[in-house]
Design an enzyme around this catalytic site. Structure first.
Site, PDB file in Angstrom:
ATOM      1  N   ARG A 212      39.105  47.741  31.073  1.00  0.00           N
ATOM      2  CA  ARG A 212      40.082  49.334  32.156  1.00  0.00           C
ATOM      3  C   ARG A 212      39.834  49.760  33.165  1.00  0.00           C
ATOM      4  O   ARG A 212      41.118  49.743  34.044  1.00  0.00           O
ATOM      5  CB  ARG A 212      40.305  50.424  30.907  1.00  0.00           C
ATOM      6  CG  ARG A 212      41.066  51.732  30.656  1.00  0.00           C
ATOM      7  CD  ARG A 212      41.183  52.749  29.879  1.00  0.00           C
ATOM      8  NE  ARG A 212      42.625  53.486  30.329  1.00  0.00           N
ATOM      9  CZ  ARG A 212      43.371  54.001  28.840  1.00  0.00           C
ATOM     10  NH1 ARG A 212      42.373  53.705  27.784  1.00  0.00           N
ATOM     11  NH2 ARG A 212      44.514  54.711  28.973  1.00  0.00           N
ATOM     12  N   GLU A 214      37.920  48.873  35.726  1.00  0.00           N
ATOM     13  CA  GLU A 214      38.191  47.809  36.362  1.00  0.00           C
ATOM     14  C   GLU A 214      39.598  47.066  36.794  1.00  0.00           C
ATOM     15  O   GLU A 214      40.031  47.285  38.011  1.00  0.00           O
ATOM     16  CB  GLU A 214      37.308  46.093  35.610  1.00  0.00           C
ATOM     17  CG  GLU A 214      35.493  46.828  35.908  1.00  0.00           C
ATOM     18  CD  GLU A 214      34.976  45.560  35.694  1.00  0.00           C
ATOM     19  OE1 GLU A 214      33.761  45.328  35.353  1.00  0.00           O
ATOM     20  OE2 GLU A 214      35.449  44.557  34.525  1.00  0.00           O
ATOM     21  N   ASP A 281      29.793  40.716  27.776  1.00  0.00           N
ATOM     22  CA  ASP A 281      29.588  39.621  28.119  1.00  0.00           C
ATOM     23  C   ASP A 281      29.089  38.860  26.484  1.00  0.00           C
ATOM     24  O   ASP A 281      29.869  37.891  26.720  1.00  0.00           O
ATOM     25  CB  ASP A 281      28.208  39.578  28.214  1.00  0.00           C
ATOM     26  CG  ASP A 281      27.509  39.912  29.827  1.00  0.00           C
ATOM     27  OD1 ASP A 281      28.355  39.988  30.424  1.00  0.00           O
ATOM     28  OD2 ASP A 281      26.260  40.584  30.052  1.00  0.00           O
TER      29      ASP A 281
END
EC number: 2.7.1.167
Length: 494
Positions: A212, A214, A281
């Protein structure tokens, strides 16, 4: 809920093992110093950690690769380490996980990126980062270009490429674009975990997975209304010619932005959150694994959401493994059963999605009071007529009007919950009318199923379904099985 749970189960049980994923990005070593805290230092108001042990984990792009390997995929990785002991520790850890490390280049005069965390009890006390900027990013990009491009060709070419960008200088504009363009020409999907405020380097990728914060940073949207942010994400997606965005929203789950009328939301699984380190990741890795195994983007993202829900319950950077993902799938199946109970509006939307995927929807209806083997067999046979089965269920008031004031024996929410647990049933929709005619008109199924004790001209809604190109199907019933018979036998025993 999953669109095709059977495909997801097949991927987790079998298909992952046949797929190859290539990870390119910023490699890091995560070091943990574990100890106990029993006092405050007399020298300064800081806790004194009595260190007991040290451990190492793969970080950054290396953690993405670790997730993939633990899910059973053949995984290769490309990136830099320094010519130092930390670099050797990281390579050894990757190799122990079965990851192909031939694409890792040791750089002279450069230090392996290392994050050292001091843990007191279960609390992170301090983090120390060691990283040196790449002295010549153009030269480094050229080295990686020469290393990675041959890996896209031949029998071992990957099914999916993941670019794991931690803004350490490895994924330059030139390298990203060279990889994305070449992969696109070869038909290989490229997924990107992005960083920074300029996403031009990711143009023409298959998908981006910003969180969010980014997405706010790159779109300039303030932290406010989520719908406004996701609308800005859709504009970004179009401008970059990206197939979809997978926006991670912490406790609000994940949003799929792919040009649909409204972004689709996958809610987070409820659990205690210990540490969000590495959750991104896990999302990009599991999403890549799902797409490599042939899942739809929505099912792959749902699977990624389940995986992230597991790793945030662990302390420190962590990877999902196959057994944990299987367990999450079993837990999700319980949630999904209750999700099958839909109101009319939700059912109409879900059926529209199934139709858009080319799936035929079967509709049947009934009271299903005291579910028995005849009901179950009938529903299984009805389901085989298409790809999805929607069950219209009479409410309690409707049952009473049809069968008398003593019925139903089981109240409507309990009946709906039991029916939703059947694998043959995809949706349960309650209706209060005496007949399902209005519901059929709203849902517009392809096939209308009814028991073979009816004639086609007696089936309510048959004319409607045939009018829009559907058909009526009569399903054989199991003889000697009925709720009335069960009630009579119970009464006789009393």
């Amino acid at each position: 809920m999953f669109d095709k749970r059977s495909d997801v189960l097949h991927a987790v049980e079998t298909a992952f093992y046949q797929k190859h994923v290539l990870v390119v990005g910023d490699l890091m070593l995560d070091r943990y110093l574990w100890g106990d805290v029993t006092r405050i230092s007399p020298e300064a108001p800081v806790p004194v950690v009595h260190m007991q042990r040290e451990s190492h984990r793969c970080g950054g792009a290396a953690n993405v690769a670790s997730n993939l390997a633990k899910l059973g995929l053949h995984t290769s990785i490309v990136g830099f380490v320094g010519e130092d002991s930390d670099g050797q520790v990281l390579i050894s850890a990757l190799q122990e996980s079965g990851i192909d490390t031939h694409g890792i280049l040791p750089l002279a005069g450069w230090s392996t990126i290392t994050k050292t965390r001091v843990i007191g009890g279960h609390q992170q006390i301090l983090r120390m980062d060691r990283e040196t900027p790449l002295a010549d990013t153009a030269h480094a990009s050229q080295l990686l270009h020469q290393q990675v491009m041959p890996m896209l060709e031949g029998e071992q070419r990957p099914h999916v490429i993941i670019l794991s960008d931690y803004a350490k200088g490895v994924l330059s504009f030139e390298l990203c674009q060279a990889l994305i363009v070449r992969a696109r020409n070869l038909g290989i999907p490229v997924l990107v975990d992005p960083k920074g405020r300029d996403y031009a380097r990711y143009r023409h990728a298959t998908a981006l997975s910003p969180n969010r914060g980014e997405l706010r940073g790159v779109t300039g949207v303030e932290d406010g209304d989520l719908n406004t942010l996701l609308d800005a994400g859709e504009s970004l997606r179009q401008s970059l010619d990206v197939a979809f965005l997978a926006v991670t929203l912490s406790e609000q789950g994940i949003a799929l932005v792919d040009g649909s009328e409204h972004p689709r939301r996958i809610p987070a699984m409820a659990q205690e959150v210990y540490d969000v380190s590495g959750a991104g990741d896990t999302v990009i890795a599991t999403l890549g694994a799902g797409l490599a195994a042939g899942l739809t983007r929505l099912d792959a993202l749902h699977l990624a959401n389940l995986a992230a829900g597991v790793v945030v319950g662990k302390l420190g950077t962590a990877a999902i493994d196959l057994n944990e993902l299987r367990g999450a799938l079993l837990t999700d199946a319980t949630y999904e059963q209750s999700d099958k109970i839909a109101n009319w509006a939700h059912a109409k939307q879900q059926i529209a999605r199934w139709h858009a995927q080319g799936e035929k929807v079967v509709f049947t209806n009934g009271c299903f009071d005291l579910l028995h083997a005849g009901h179950v067999t009938y529903l299984e046979h009805a389901r085989r007529l298409g790809q999805r089965l929607v069950l219209g269920l009479n409410t309690d008031a409707s049952v009473s009007r049809l069968k008398g004031p003593e019925r139903p024996l089981i109240q409507e929410q309990d009946r709906a919950r039991v029916l939703a647990a059947l694998a043959a049933v995809d949706l349960v929709v309650l209706f209060e009318q005496d007949t399902p005619l209005e519901l059929i008109e709203q849902l517009r199924p392809d096939i209308l199923a009814k028991g073979a004790d009816y004639r086609e001209d007696q089936v309510v809604g048959g004319d409607l379904v045939r009018r829009w190109g559907g058909r009526v199907a009569l399903v054989q019933l199991v003889q000697g099985r009925s709720t009335t018979g069960i009630v009579q036998r119970i009464s006789a025993q009393k």
